[in-house]
Structure formats: C-alpha cells, structure tokens
Motif scaffolding. Structure first.
Motif, PDB file in Angstrom:
ATOM      1  N   GLN A 109       3.399  12.860  -0.887  1.00 53.00           N
ATOM      2  CA  GLN A 109       2.193  13.146  -0.114  1.00 53.00           C
ATOM      3  C   GLN A 109       2.070  12.197   1.084  1.00 53.00           C
ATOM      4  O   GLN A 109       1.625  12.595   2.165  1.00 53.00           O
ATOM      5  N   VAL A 110       2.461  10.938   0.880  1.00 55.64           N
ATOM      6  CA  VAL A 110       2.421   9.964   1.979  1.00 55.64           C
ATOM      7  C   VAL A 110       3.356  10.417   3.105  1.00 55.64           C
ATOM      8  O   VAL A 110       2.978  10.451   4.281  1.00 55.64           O
ATOM      9  N   ALA A 111       4.599  10.758   2.737  1.00 58.15           N
ATOM     10  CA  ALA A 111       5.574  11.187   3.746  1.00 58.15           C
ATOM     11  C   ALA A 111       5.098  12.440   4.470  1.00 58.15           C
ATOM     12  O   ALA A 111       5.256  12.567   5.698  1.00 58.15           O
ATOM     13  N   GLU A 112       4.509  13.369   3.725  1.00 59.02           N
ATOM     14  CA  GLU A 112       4.031  14.609   4.335  1.00 59.02           C
ATOM     15  C   GLU A 112       2.785  14.371   5.184  1.00 59.02           C
ATOM     16  O   GLU A 112       2.631  14.958   6.255  1.00 59.02           O
ATOM     17  N   GLY A 113       1.893  13.515   4.714  1.00 55.46           N
ATOM     18  CA  GLY A 113       0.645  13.280   5.429  1.00 55.46           C
ATOM     19  C   GLY A 113       0.808  12.434   6.673  1.00 55.46           C
ATOM     20  O   GLY A 113       0.147  12.686   7.693  1.00 55.46           O
ATOM     21  N   LEU A 114       1.703  11.439   6.608  1.00 54.60           N
ATOM     22  CA  LEU A 114       1.900  10.542   7.757  1.00 54.60           C
ATOM     23  C   LEU A 114       3.090  10.950   8.621  1.00 54.60           C
ATOM     24  O   LEU A 114       3.275  10.393   9.709  1.00 54.60           O
ATOM     25  N   LEU A 115       3.909  11.882   8.121  1.00 57.43           N
ATOM     26  CA  LEU A 115       5.111  12.359   8.811  1.00 57.43           C
ATOM     27  C   LEU A 115       6.193  11.292   8.931  1.00 57.43           C
ATOM     28  O   LEU A 115       7.175  11.479   9.640  1.00 57.43           O
ATOM     29  N   GLU A 116       6.010  10.169   8.241  1.00 57.21           N
ATOM     30  CA  GLU A 116       6.936   9.044   8.354  1.00 57.21           C
ATOM     31  C   GLU A 116       7.684   8.820   7.045  1.00 57.21           C
ATOM     32  O   GLU A 116       7.210   9.191   5.969  1.00 57.21           O
ATOM     33  N   THR A 117       8.855   8.200   7.133  1.00 60.05           N
ATOM     34  CA  THR A 117       9.620   7.852   5.944  1.00 60.05           C
ATOM     35  C   THR A 117       8.888   6.774   5.163  1.00 60.05           C
ATOM     36  O   THR A 117       8.450   5.768   5.727  1.00 60.05           O
ATOM     37  N   THR A 118       8.762   6.982   3.880  1.00 60.51           N
ATOM     38  CA  THR A 118       8.012   6.040   3.045  1.00 60.51           C
ATOM     39  C   THR A 118       8.807   5.718   1.787  1.00 60.51           C
ATOM     40  O   THR A 118       9.547   6.570   1.277  1.00 60.51           O
ATOM     41  N   SER A 119       8.680   4.503   1.312  1.00 60.21           N
ATOM     42  CA  SER A 119       9.476   4.039   0.168  1.00 60.21           C
ATOM     43  C   SER A 119       8.619   3.273  -0.822  1.00 60.21           C
ATOM     44  O   SER A 119       7.569   2.716  -0.473  1.00 60.21           O
ATOM     45  N   LEU A 120       9.106   3.237  -2.041  1.00 65.26           N
ATOM     46  CA  LEU A 120       8.494   2.447  -3.107  1.00 65.26           C
ATOM     47  C   LEU A 120       9.462   1.324  -3.452  1.00 65.26           C
ATOM     48  O   LEU A 120      10.650   1.574  -3.674  1.00 65.26           O
ATOM     49  N   ALA A 121       8.970   0.079  -3.459  1.00 66.32           N
ATOM     50  CA  ALA A 121       9.835  -1.074  -3.710  1.00 66.32           C
ATOM     51  C   ALA A 121       9.240  -1.967  -4.784  1.00 66.32           C
ATOM     52  O   ALA A 121       8.015  -2.026  -4.958  1.00 66.32           O
ATOM     53  N   VAL A 122      10.109  -2.661  -5.506  1.00 67.29           N
ATOM     54  CA  VAL A 122       9.679  -3.627  -6.522  1.00 67.29           C
ATOM     55  C   VAL A 122      10.314  -4.972  -6.201  1.00 67.29           C
ATOM     56  O   VAL A 122      11.349  -5.057  -5.521  1.00 67.29           O
ATOM     57  N   LEU A 123       9.694  -6.039  -6.700  1.00 68.01           N
ATOM     58  CA  LEU A 123      10.167  -7.395  -6.451  1.00 68.01           C
ATOM     59  C   LEU A 123      11.141  -7.822  -7.540  1.00 68.01           C
ATOM     60  O   LEU A 123      10.873  -7.654  -8.727  1.00 68.01           O
ATOM     61  N   GLU A 124      12.271  -8.384  -7.120  1.00 69.03           N
ATOM     62  CA  GLU A 124      13.271  -8.923  -8.048  1.00 69.03           C
ATOM     63  C   GLU A 124      13.653 -10.322  -7.581  1.00 69.03           C
ATOM     64  O   GLU A 124      14.490 -10.473  -6.694  1.00 69.03           O
ATOM     65  N   GLY A 125      13.005 -11.325  -8.132  1.00 70.75           N
ATOM     66  CA  GLY A 125      13.272 -12.696  -7.706  1.00 70.75           C
ATOM     67  C   GLY A 125      12.828 -12.918  -6.274  1.00 70.75           C
ATOM     68  O   GLY A 125      11.656 -12.805  -5.947  1.00 70.75           O
ATOM     69  N   ARG A 126      13.794 -13.204  -5.383  1.00 73.82           N
ATOM     70  CA  ARG A 126      13.497 -13.372  -3.957  1.00 73.82           C
ATOM     71  C   ARG A 126      13.927 -12.147  -3.149  1.00 73.82           C
ATOM     72  O   ARG A 126      13.993 -12.204  -1.923  1.00 73.82           O
ATOM     73  N   ASN A 127      14.193 -11.043  -3.852  1.00 70.82           N
ATOM     74  CA  ASN A 127      14.592  -9.807  -3.181  1.00 70.82           C
ATOM     75  C   ASN A 127      13.631  -8.680  -3.539  1.00 70.82           C
ATOM     76  O   ASN A 127      12.838  -8.776  -4.490  1.00 70.82           O
TER      77      ASN A 127
ATOM     78  N   ARG B  73      13.801  -4.358  -4.258  1.00 66.17           N
ATOM     79  CA  ARG B  73      14.691  -3.213  -4.480  1.00 66.17           C
ATOM     80  C   ARG B  73      13.903  -1.939  -4.204  1.00 66.17           C
ATOM     81  O   ARG B  73      12.825  -1.727  -4.756  1.00 66.17           O
ATOM     82  N   PHE B  74      14.449  -1.081  -3.339  1.00 65.02           N
ATOM     83  CA  PHE B  74      13.839   0.220  -3.103  1.00 65.02           C
ATOM     84  C   PHE B  74      14.197   1.139  -4.266  1.00 65.02           C
ATOM     85  O   PHE B  74      15.376   1.381  -4.522  1.00 65.02           O
ATOM     86  N   VAL B  75      13.199   1.646  -4.962  1.00 64.75           N
ATOM     87  CA  VAL B  75      13.452   2.490  -6.126  1.00 64.75           C
ATOM     88  C   VAL B  75      13.253   3.975  -5.822  1.00 64.75           C
ATOM     89  O   VAL B  75      13.661   4.835  -6.603  1.00 64.75           O
ATOM     90  N   LEU B  76      12.618   4.288  -4.695  1.00 61.74           N
ATOM     91  CA  LEU B  76      12.412   5.687  -4.330  1.00 61.74           C
ATOM     92  C   LEU B  76      12.063   5.769  -2.844  1.00 61.74           C
ATOM     93  O   LEU B  76      11.314   4.929  -2.338  1.00 61.74           O
ATOM     94  N   THR B  77      12.598   6.766  -2.160  1.00 64.13           N
ATOM     95  CA  THR B  77      12.308   6.976  -0.739  1.00 64.13           C
ATOM     96  C   THR B  77      12.099   8.459  -0.466  1.00 64.13           C
ATOM     97  O   THR B  77      12.837   9.298  -0.995  1.00 64.13           O
ATOM     98  N   GLU B  78      11.081   8.755   0.324  1.00 62.72           N
ATOM     99  CA  GLU B  78      10.842  10.118   0.790  1.00 62.72           C
ATOM    100  C   GLU B  78      10.927  10.113   2.318  1.00 62.72           C
ATOM    101  O   GLU B  78      10.229   9.351   2.980  1.00 62.72           O
TER     102      GLU B  78
END
Length: 252
Positions: A88-106, A108-113
């Motif tokens: 819905q974010v990608a469709e509503g904003l027309l922009e590429t959007t991603s979900l990320a989680v923290l792993e230590g000092r990095n 990780r992108f776990v999903l991208t639309e």
C-alpha cells in the motif's frame, strides 16, 4: 582459539536444545575437564548467552540468546504481517519502499516493493548495509538506549560507504538525537550516489522498534527540508497501520 570457540558454540547449542545443563553434563558432552567446562559456562554466562538462576545450580538459556531468537523470528514473520501494508505504501506514494531490521551495526532489508513513479529507484543494491549510513538504520538505532548505542559504536570504526557518510561517533550521536526528536530519519547520497531515503521506525505493542519502513527516491525529490517533512506526513498513516497490526498480533 578455534577449538575454544567451537566448544562454546557446542555448549550454547546444547543448552538451547535441552533447556538447562549442569557442569557435569557439559564436561561429559564436550569431553573436557570440569575446570574447563566451568570456564566455558562462565564465559557464556558473562556474555549473556547463558544464565545460572541458582548459585551452583544448572545453567539455562540467557537473555542474549533469547534476544537473538526473537530477532530471527521477527525477521521471518514481519514480511507476512506487514507485507500487505508495504504494498500500500508503494502504491500510495508511487515510490520504492522497503522493510528493514537491525542486526548489530547493520541493517538487513527483508522485503521491498518497487514503486510505479516514472523515475524511481529499483531496489536496494545491498541486502545488508551499515546502519549508520542509512535512513532505516538511523531510525532503528534511535530506538536503542544510550548505553546500547555506546556499546555498539563508541569504539567501532564506522565504515565509509560513500564520501558523505557519517564518519565518527560524535557525529552519529548528533544525528540520532535529531531522529529521536522528529521520529523519522533521512539520508541523501550516503548509502548510494544520487539516492535519498526517508525512514520511520515501526514499533510493536510494547513500544520497541522492531523494523523500519524506508522510502527510497532519486535525491532531487528529497533535496529540500519541506520535501522530507511532506513525505514523512504521507508515510505516517501507513506506519500507524503497521503498528496496529503488530499490536494485534502480539495480543493473540
């Protein structure tokens, strides 16, 4: 050294599978002396991987190991829980959007639309990226305590991903303070040339930041302060929706 590390890992796996172990059981399983078994147990306990609830009692799974298990579980379940809203974010904003989680000092992108804007960013180039150089990473780092931040970064060398990337601990602290004040983070060209991103933390029912939603755009679309504030206002309702889903999930 490698043998000691291998024994420690074997010990952690042993406790994780059995729930608790005694010193005698560890010595027998690892085929080491009781004194060596005790040193291994105390080292793992001091690091938080094991716990000893009773003096001279059995050792159990510690808080650090529980946190790791929870992080892995979140990384696998978040796309299922939040994937629909991310679309819905990608469709509503027309922009590429991603979900990320923290792993230590990095992070990780776990999903991208991918967005549908005529000029858009396809997908994050790196699956794992230094947190200090990304909007998603800063959004997640802002949810940590000052003590946790210092433990992670004060003596660390910050990787230079691009020439404009944050270079030192003092600079990172100042940026994290800004993120906490406005509840969103931004970076322009620090992770990838010509690319900008804005991110917001996604909190679970207990208020803990478990992920970040990032909107990635060509840098010209985030070149002004008002551009960032406008994008943050448009992103907020989607983040609120994600947090409601997480709260309902944890309440079940």
């Amino acid at each position: 050294m490698l043998q000691t590390v291998d024994r420690a890992l074997h010990l952690v796996r042993l406790v994780a599978s059995r729930g608790e172990v005694t010193l005698t059981e560890v010595a027998g399983s690892l085929q080491v002396s009781p004194s060596m078994a005790h040193r291994l147990l105390r080292t793992c306990a001091d690091a938080g991987f094991l716990d000893q609830p009773l003096r001279n009692g059995a050792y159990t799974v510690g808080p650090a190991l529980r946190h790791i298990a929870a992080d892995v579980r979140r990384g696998s379940t978040l796309p299922t829980l939040l994937g629909g809203v991310l679309r819905q974010v990608a469709e509503g904003l027309l922009e590429t959007t991603s979900l990320a989680v923290l792993e230590g000092r990095n992070i990780r992108f776990v999903l991208t639309e991918e967005g549908t804007h005529l000029v858009r960013i396809a997908r994050p180039v790196r699956t794992v990226t230094p947190a200090h150089a990304t909007a998603a990473g800063r959004a997640l780092l802002a949810g940590l305590t000052d003590d946790d931040l210092e433990a992670r970064y004060q003596k660390a060398t910050l990787e230079t991903v691009q020439p404009g990337t944050i270079q030192d601990w003092a600079q990172l602290k100042a940026e994290i303070k800004k993120v906490r004040n406005r509840d969103w983070a931004i970076q322009v060209g620090e992770a990838q040339p010509g690319v900008a991103a804005l991110a917001m933390p996604v909190r679970d029912g207990s208020g803990q930041s478990v992920a970040a939603v990032t909107v990635t755009v060509p840098y010209l679309r985030l070149s002004r302060s008002e551009d960032a504030r406008s994008l943050a206002r448009r992103l907020r309702p989607f983040v609120d929706q994600m947090e409601r889903r997480l709260a309902l999930s944890s309440a079940r």
